[in-house]
Scaffold this motif. Structure first.
Motif, PDB file in Angstrom:
ATOM      1  N   THR A 141      31.371   6.612 -25.492  1.00 15.01           N
ATOM      2  CA  THR A 141      32.388   5.752 -26.094  1.00 15.01           C
ATOM      3  C   THR A 141      32.055   4.283 -25.847  1.00 15.01           C
ATOM      4  O   THR A 141      32.119   3.452 -26.769  1.00 15.01           O
ATOM      5  CB  THR A 141      33.776   6.084 -25.519  1.00 15.01           C
ATOM      6  OG1 THR A 141      34.049   7.462 -25.738  1.00 15.01           O
ATOM      7  CG2 THR A 141      34.853   5.237 -26.163  1.00 15.01           C
ATOM      8  N   PHE A 142      31.681   3.953 -24.630  1.00 14.35           N
ATOM      9  CA  PHE A 142      31.303   2.580 -24.300  1.00 14.35           C
ATOM     10  C   PHE A 142      30.101   2.130 -25.134  1.00 14.35           C
ATOM     11  O   PHE A 142      30.111   1.034 -25.718  1.00 14.35           O
ATOM     12  CB  PHE A 142      30.987   2.485 -22.801  1.00 14.35           C
ATOM     13  CG  PHE A 142      30.636   1.106 -22.364  1.00 14.35           C
ATOM     14  CD1 PHE A 142      31.617   0.136 -22.231  1.00 14.35           C
ATOM     15  CD2 PHE A 142      29.317   0.765 -22.079  1.00 14.35           C
ATOM     16  CE1 PHE A 142      31.286  -1.145 -21.828  1.00 14.35           C
ATOM     17  CE2 PHE A 142      28.990  -0.515 -21.691  1.00 14.35           C
ATOM     18  CZ  PHE A 142      29.969  -1.487 -21.556  1.00 14.35           C
ATOM     19  N   ALA A 143      29.075   2.982 -25.211  1.00 17.53           N
ATOM     20  CA  ALA A 143      27.880   2.635 -25.986  1.00 17.53           C
ATOM     21  C   ALA A 143      28.217   2.482 -27.468  1.00 17.53           C
ATOM     22  O   ALA A 143      27.695   1.577 -28.149  1.00 17.53           O
ATOM     23  CB  ALA A 143      26.812   3.705 -25.799  1.00 17.53           C
ATOM     24  N   MET A 144      29.090   3.310 -27.988  1.00 14.81           N
ATOM     25  CA  MET A 144      29.479   3.218 -29.401  1.00 14.81           C
ATOM     26  C   MET A 144      30.174   1.890 -29.683  1.00 14.81           C
ATOM     27  O   MET A 144      29.857   1.211 -30.674  1.00 14.81           O
ATOM     28  CB  MET A 144      30.414   4.379 -29.734  1.00 14.81           C
ATOM     29  CG  MET A 144      30.875   4.406 -31.174  1.00 14.81           C
ATOM     30  SD  MET A 144      32.032   5.747 -31.488  1.00 14.81           S
ATOM     31  CE  MET A 144      33.423   5.210 -30.535  1.00 14.81           C
ATOM     32  N   PHE A 145      31.108   1.479 -28.826  1.00 21.87           N
ATOM     33  CA  PHE A 145      31.807   0.226 -29.054  1.00 21.87           C
ATOM     34  C   PHE A 145      30.887  -0.990 -28.846  1.00 21.87           C
ATOM     35  O   PHE A 145      30.991  -1.994 -29.551  1.00 21.87           O
ATOM     36  CB  PHE A 145      33.054   0.125 -28.186  1.00 21.87           C
ATOM     37  CG  PHE A 145      34.222   0.880 -28.761  1.00 21.87           C
ATOM     38  CD1 PHE A 145      34.814   0.496 -29.949  1.00 21.87           C
ATOM     39  CD2 PHE A 145      34.722   2.012 -28.117  1.00 21.87           C
ATOM     40  CE1 PHE A 145      35.880   1.191 -30.490  1.00 21.87           C
ATOM     41  CE2 PHE A 145      35.783   2.716 -28.632  1.00 21.87           C
ATOM     42  CZ  PHE A 145      36.353   2.311 -29.823  1.00 21.87           C
ATOM     43  N   GLU A 146      29.960  -0.895 -27.880  1.00 23.85           N
ATOM     44  CA  GLU A 146      28.983  -1.968 -27.713  1.00 23.85           C
ATOM     45  C   GLU A 146      28.114  -2.113 -28.961  1.00 23.85           C
ATOM     46  O   GLU A 146      27.865  -3.225 -29.436  1.00 23.85           O
ATOM     47  CB  GLU A 146      28.097  -1.679 -26.500  1.00 23.85           C
ATOM     48  CG  GLU A 146      28.738  -1.979 -25.169  1.00 23.85           C
ATOM     49  CD  GLU A 146      28.926  -3.459 -24.939  1.00 23.85           C
ATOM     50  OE1 GLU A 146      28.017  -4.251 -25.251  1.00 23.85           O
ATOM     51  OE2 GLU A 146      30.009  -3.825 -24.439  1.00 23.85           O
ATOM     52  N   THR A 147      27.664  -0.992 -29.491  1.00 24.74           N
ATOM     53  CA  THR A 147      26.848  -1.025 -30.700  1.00 24.74           C
ATOM     54  C   THR A 147      27.639  -1.586 -31.881  1.00 24.74           C
ATOM     55  O   THR A 147      27.133  -2.386 -32.661  1.00 24.74           O
ATOM     56  CB  THR A 147      26.335   0.390 -31.043  1.00 24.74           C
ATOM     57  OG1 THR A 147      25.641   0.916 -29.915  1.00 24.74           O
ATOM     58  CG2 THR A 147      25.427   0.389 -32.241  1.00 24.74           C
ATOM     59  N   LEU A 148      28.884  -1.158 -32.002  1.00 22.87           N
ATOM     60  CA  LEU A 148      29.741  -1.660 -33.062  1.00 22.87           C
ATOM     61  C   LEU A 148      29.950  -3.169 -32.918  1.00 22.87           C
ATOM     62  O   LEU A 148      29.931  -3.914 -33.912  1.00 22.87           O
ATOM     63  CB  LEU A 148      31.078  -0.922 -33.022  1.00 22.87           C
ATOM     64  CG  LEU A 148      32.075  -1.240 -34.142  1.00 22.87           C
ATOM     65  CD1 LEU A 148      31.490  -0.827 -35.492  1.00 22.87           C
ATOM     66  CD2 LEU A 148      33.386  -0.515 -33.890  1.00 22.87           C
ATOM     67  N   TYR A 149      30.098  -3.654 -31.676  1.00 28.26           N
ATOM     68  CA  TYR A 149      30.270  -5.081 -31.437  1.00 28.26           C
ATOM     69  C   TYR A 149      29.022  -5.857 -31.877  1.00 28.26           C
ATOM     70  O   TYR A 149      29.137  -6.914 -32.516  1.00 28.26           O
ATOM     71  CB  TYR A 149      30.543  -5.302 -29.933  1.00 28.26           C
ATOM     72  CG  TYR A 149      30.633  -6.765 -29.545  1.00 28.26           C
ATOM     73  CD1 TYR A 149      31.762  -7.517 -29.876  1.00 28.26           C
ATOM     74  CD2 TYR A 149      29.594  -7.375 -28.845  1.00 28.26           C
ATOM     75  CE1 TYR A 149      31.838  -8.849 -29.523  1.00 28.26           C
ATOM     76  CE2 TYR A 149      29.658  -8.710 -28.492  1.00 28.26           C
ATOM     77  CZ  TYR A 149      30.780  -9.452 -28.823  1.00 28.26           C
ATOM     78  OH  TYR A 149      30.862 -10.760 -28.485  1.00 28.26           O
ATOM     79  N   TYR A 150      27.811  -5.316 -31.548  1.00 20.30           N
ATOM     80  CA  TYR A 150      26.576  -5.988 -31.955  1.00 20.30           C
ATOM     81  C   TYR A 150      26.397  -5.972 -33.474  1.00 20.30           C
ATOM     82  O   TYR A 150      25.936  -6.943 -34.054  1.00 20.30           O
ATOM     83  CB  TYR A 150      25.357  -5.369 -31.274  1.00 20.30           C
ATOM     84  CG  TYR A 150      25.260  -5.718 -29.804  1.00 20.30           C
ATOM     85  CD1 TYR A 150      25.340  -7.042 -29.366  1.00 20.30           C
ATOM     86  CD2 TYR A 150      25.087  -4.727 -28.842  1.00 20.30           C
ATOM     87  CE1 TYR A 150      25.247  -7.355 -28.019  1.00 20.30           C
ATOM     88  CE2 TYR A 150      24.995  -5.019 -27.491  1.00 20.30           C
ATOM     89  CZ  TYR A 150      25.080  -6.351 -27.097  1.00 20.30           C
ATOM     90  OH  TYR A 150      24.997  -6.655 -25.768  1.00 20.30           O
ATOM     91  N   VAL A 151      26.722  -4.882 -34.104  1.00 23.48           N
ATOM     92  CA  VAL A 151      26.561  -4.758 -35.557  1.00 23.48           C
ATOM     93  C   VAL A 151      27.541  -5.680 -36.277  1.00 23.48           C
ATOM     94  O   VAL A 151      27.182  -6.330 -37.259  1.00 23.48           O
ATOM     95  CB  VAL A 151      26.762  -3.277 -36.002  1.00 23.48           C
ATOM     96  CG1 VAL A 151      26.866  -3.171 -37.497  1.00 23.48           C
ATOM     97  CG2 VAL A 151      25.629  -2.430 -35.471  1.00 23.48           C
ATOM     98  N   MET A 152      28.769  -5.760 -35.804  1.00 22.87           N
ATOM     99  CA  MET A 152      29.788  -6.584 -36.468  1.00 22.87           C
ATOM    100  C   MET A 152      29.640  -8.051 -36.102  1.00 22.87           C
ATOM    101  O   MET A 152      30.129  -8.914 -36.834  1.00 22.87           O
ATOM    102  CB  MET A 152      31.178  -6.098 -36.060  1.00 22.87           C
ATOM    103  CG  MET A 152      31.492  -4.670 -36.473  1.00 22.87           C
ATOM    104  SD  MET A 152      31.467  -4.451 -38.248  1.00 22.87           S
ATOM    105  CE  MET A 152      33.041  -5.107 -38.658  1.00 22.87           C
ATOM    106  N   GLY A 153      28.992  -8.341 -34.990  1.00 22.19           N
ATOM    107  CA  GLY A 153      28.937  -9.706 -34.496  1.00 22.19           C
ATOM    108  C   GLY A 153      27.784 -10.432 -34.980  1.00 22.19           C
ATOM    109  O   GLY A 153      27.579 -11.367 -35.628  1.00 22.19           O
TER     110      GLY A 153
END
Length: 79
Positions: free
Chosen positions: A67-79
């Motif tokens: 879950t942590f890795a998924m949200f980190e990845t989502l943050y990098y992709v959206m940011g």
């Protein structure tokens, strides 16, 4: 005649005592085997419960890490 009868009685009493001793030894052996089986079952159950707890903790930790890795990845992709 009386001497023979008392010797026969002594021999019979001796044989009876030997049979009782053998029976007692067999009962003690069976009891020891039963206690050994009970200890082994308790040990196996305890070990199994501990392994289940460790597996449960590993699954929870994996879910948190994913879950942590998924949200980190989502943050990098959206940011």
């Amino acid at each position: 005649m009386r001497m023979r009868q008392s010797l026969a009685q002594l021999e019979r009493a001796f044989v009876d005592e030997i049979e009782q001793d053998r029976g007692k030894a067999e009962r003690l052996r069976r009891e020891a085997e039963r206690r050994t089986r009970e200890r082994q079952l308790a040990k196996t159950h305890k070990r199994g419960s501990m392994r289940f707890g460790v597996l449960y903790l590993i699954l929870i930790a994996t879910a948190v890490a994913v879950t942590f890795a998924m949200f980190e990845t989502l943050y990098y992709v959206m940011g």
